[in-house]
Design a protein around this motif. Structure first.
Motif, mmCIF file in Angstrom:
data_model
loop_
_atom_site.group_PDB
_atom_site.id
_atom_site.type_symbol
_atom_site.label_atom_id
_atom_site.label_comp_id
_atom_site.label_asym_id
_atom_site.label_seq_id
_atom_site.Cartn_x
_atom_site.Cartn_y
_atom_site.Cartn_z
ATOM 1 N N ARG A 1 0.782 -1.137 -0.069
ATOM 2 C CA ARG A 1 -0.240 0.050 0.005
ATOM 3 C C ARG A 1 0.818 1.458 -0.035
ATOM 4 N NH1 ARG A 1 -4.700 -2.028 4.097
ATOM 5 N NH2 ARG A 1 -6.051 -3.133 2.605
ATOM 6 N N GLY B 1 -2.882 2.528 -2.039
ATOM 7 C CA GLY B 1 -3.133 2.598 -0.992
ATOM 8 C C GLY B 1 -4.373 2.382 -0.262
ATOM 9 N N CYS C 1 -7.724 -5.548 0.202
ATOM 10 C CA CYS C 1 -6.785 -6.832 0.606
ATOM 11 C C CYS C 1 -7.298 -7.903 1.144
ATOM 12 C CB CYS C 1 -5.614 -6.090 1.149
ATOM 13 S SG CYS C 1 -4.215 -7.568 1.346
#
Length: 305
Positions: free
Chosen positions: A241, A247, A251
């Protein structure tokens, strides 16, 4: 293999086994097949044999003859990023009319997010993080064992063996974990102090369930080892990230060790993980569909550079 109606083929080839799925271009499942290990970096010939075995099994189950269909395949294979591995695999007889090869990490990420942008960390024998954003790909970790793959099953097994070795020659006190590892190796007929010489990643990874069992029983040393593995996951996620454009990606934590290591992550990281929407084989099938739609009538073989 090169003529007739198209059949899509998705392949998930790892260090332990290969899975292969057949489907129509419209997405209807035809059959699946299984084969042995398919890491093209460690043994391209074995990988080819495993995929051929899985293909023949799937075609048989579907009642199809490969010669009558145009097989359009995408394979996510362990070791695909290693220099020369893909060329060694492709030097063998073609099994498909069209074939694209990517890493198994890539198909895992595509499958986990159903083809949308996202990130994933795969915790299995090894450990790797991969993210896809706007067509760009970012990878961290997963550089092979023993030089990398920190936090994976092979690494956990190696660290347990190191503890056993230090206790065995008097550099450290013997513990529940060190003696459990020693006993396991001795039960297998090995000399514990010499067992690691020539051992491979999968051999070390076979010790990980022992570490996990002791951790579940409250052994502090085993729990500490799994906590270190959890810290490696958090480091991979932070690195994924850190780059511009990556970023805010969702996930997923994937792999056989995911449920084991998840409790060792911080509460904030656990809360931020997404539920996977699919698996590596689903990612391979989605990519095979895209490959077919990009050039549905393309004749002959198409191999990646």
């Amino acid at each position: 293999m090169t003529g007739g109606p198209a059949v899509l083929v998705g392949i998930d080839g790892g260090g332990t086994r290969a899975r292969l799925r057949l489907a129509t271009p419209e997405g209807a499942l035809l059959a699946e097949g299984e084969g042995g290990p398919a890491n093209i970096a460690t043994d391209a010939g074995q990988a080819w044999d495993s995929i051929r075995q899985a293909l023949e099994l799937a075609l048989s189950r579907a009642g199809l003859s490969g010669a009558e269909y145009r097989l359009v395949a995408v394979a996510g294979l362990a070791g695909a990023e290693v220099s020369g591995a893909m060329a060694r695999f492709l030097a063998r007889p073609a099994l498909f009319a069209r074939l694209d090869i990517v890493s198994d990490a890539y198909t895992s990420c595509v499958g986990a997010h159903a083809g949308e942008d996202g990130a994933m960390i795969a915790a299995g024998t090894g450990m790797v993080g991969l993210a896809i954003a706007g067509g760009a790909t970012r990878r961290v970790g997963g550089w092979g064992f023993p030089q990398g793959d920190e936090g994976g099953g092979a690494w956990i097994g190696l660290e347990a063996v190191r503890l056993m070795l230090c206790a065995g020659d008097g550099r450290a006190q013997r513990t529940v974990l060190s003696e459990a590892v020693r006993a396991r190796l001795a039960d297998e007929g090995a000399e514990p102090m010499l067992w690691a010489v020539g051992a491979r990643a999968a051999d070390f990874a076979r010790l990980t369930p022992l570490v996990c069992t002791l951790a579940e029983q409250g052994d502090a040393q085993a729990r500490g080892l799994l906590a270190r593995a959890g810290a490696e996951i958090e480091a991979l996620l932070a690195a994924l990230r850190a780059a511009d454009g990556f970023g805010a990606l969702p996930c997923c934590l994937l792999g056989g060790l995911a449920p084991v290591l998840r409790p060792y992550l911080s509460a904030g990281v656990q809360a931020g993980l997404s539920v996977p929407r699919g698996h590596a084989i689903d990612g391979a099938m989605l990519l095979a569909r895209r490959l077919h739609e990009a050039a549905p009538e393309a004749p002959g073989d198409s191999q990646p550079e």
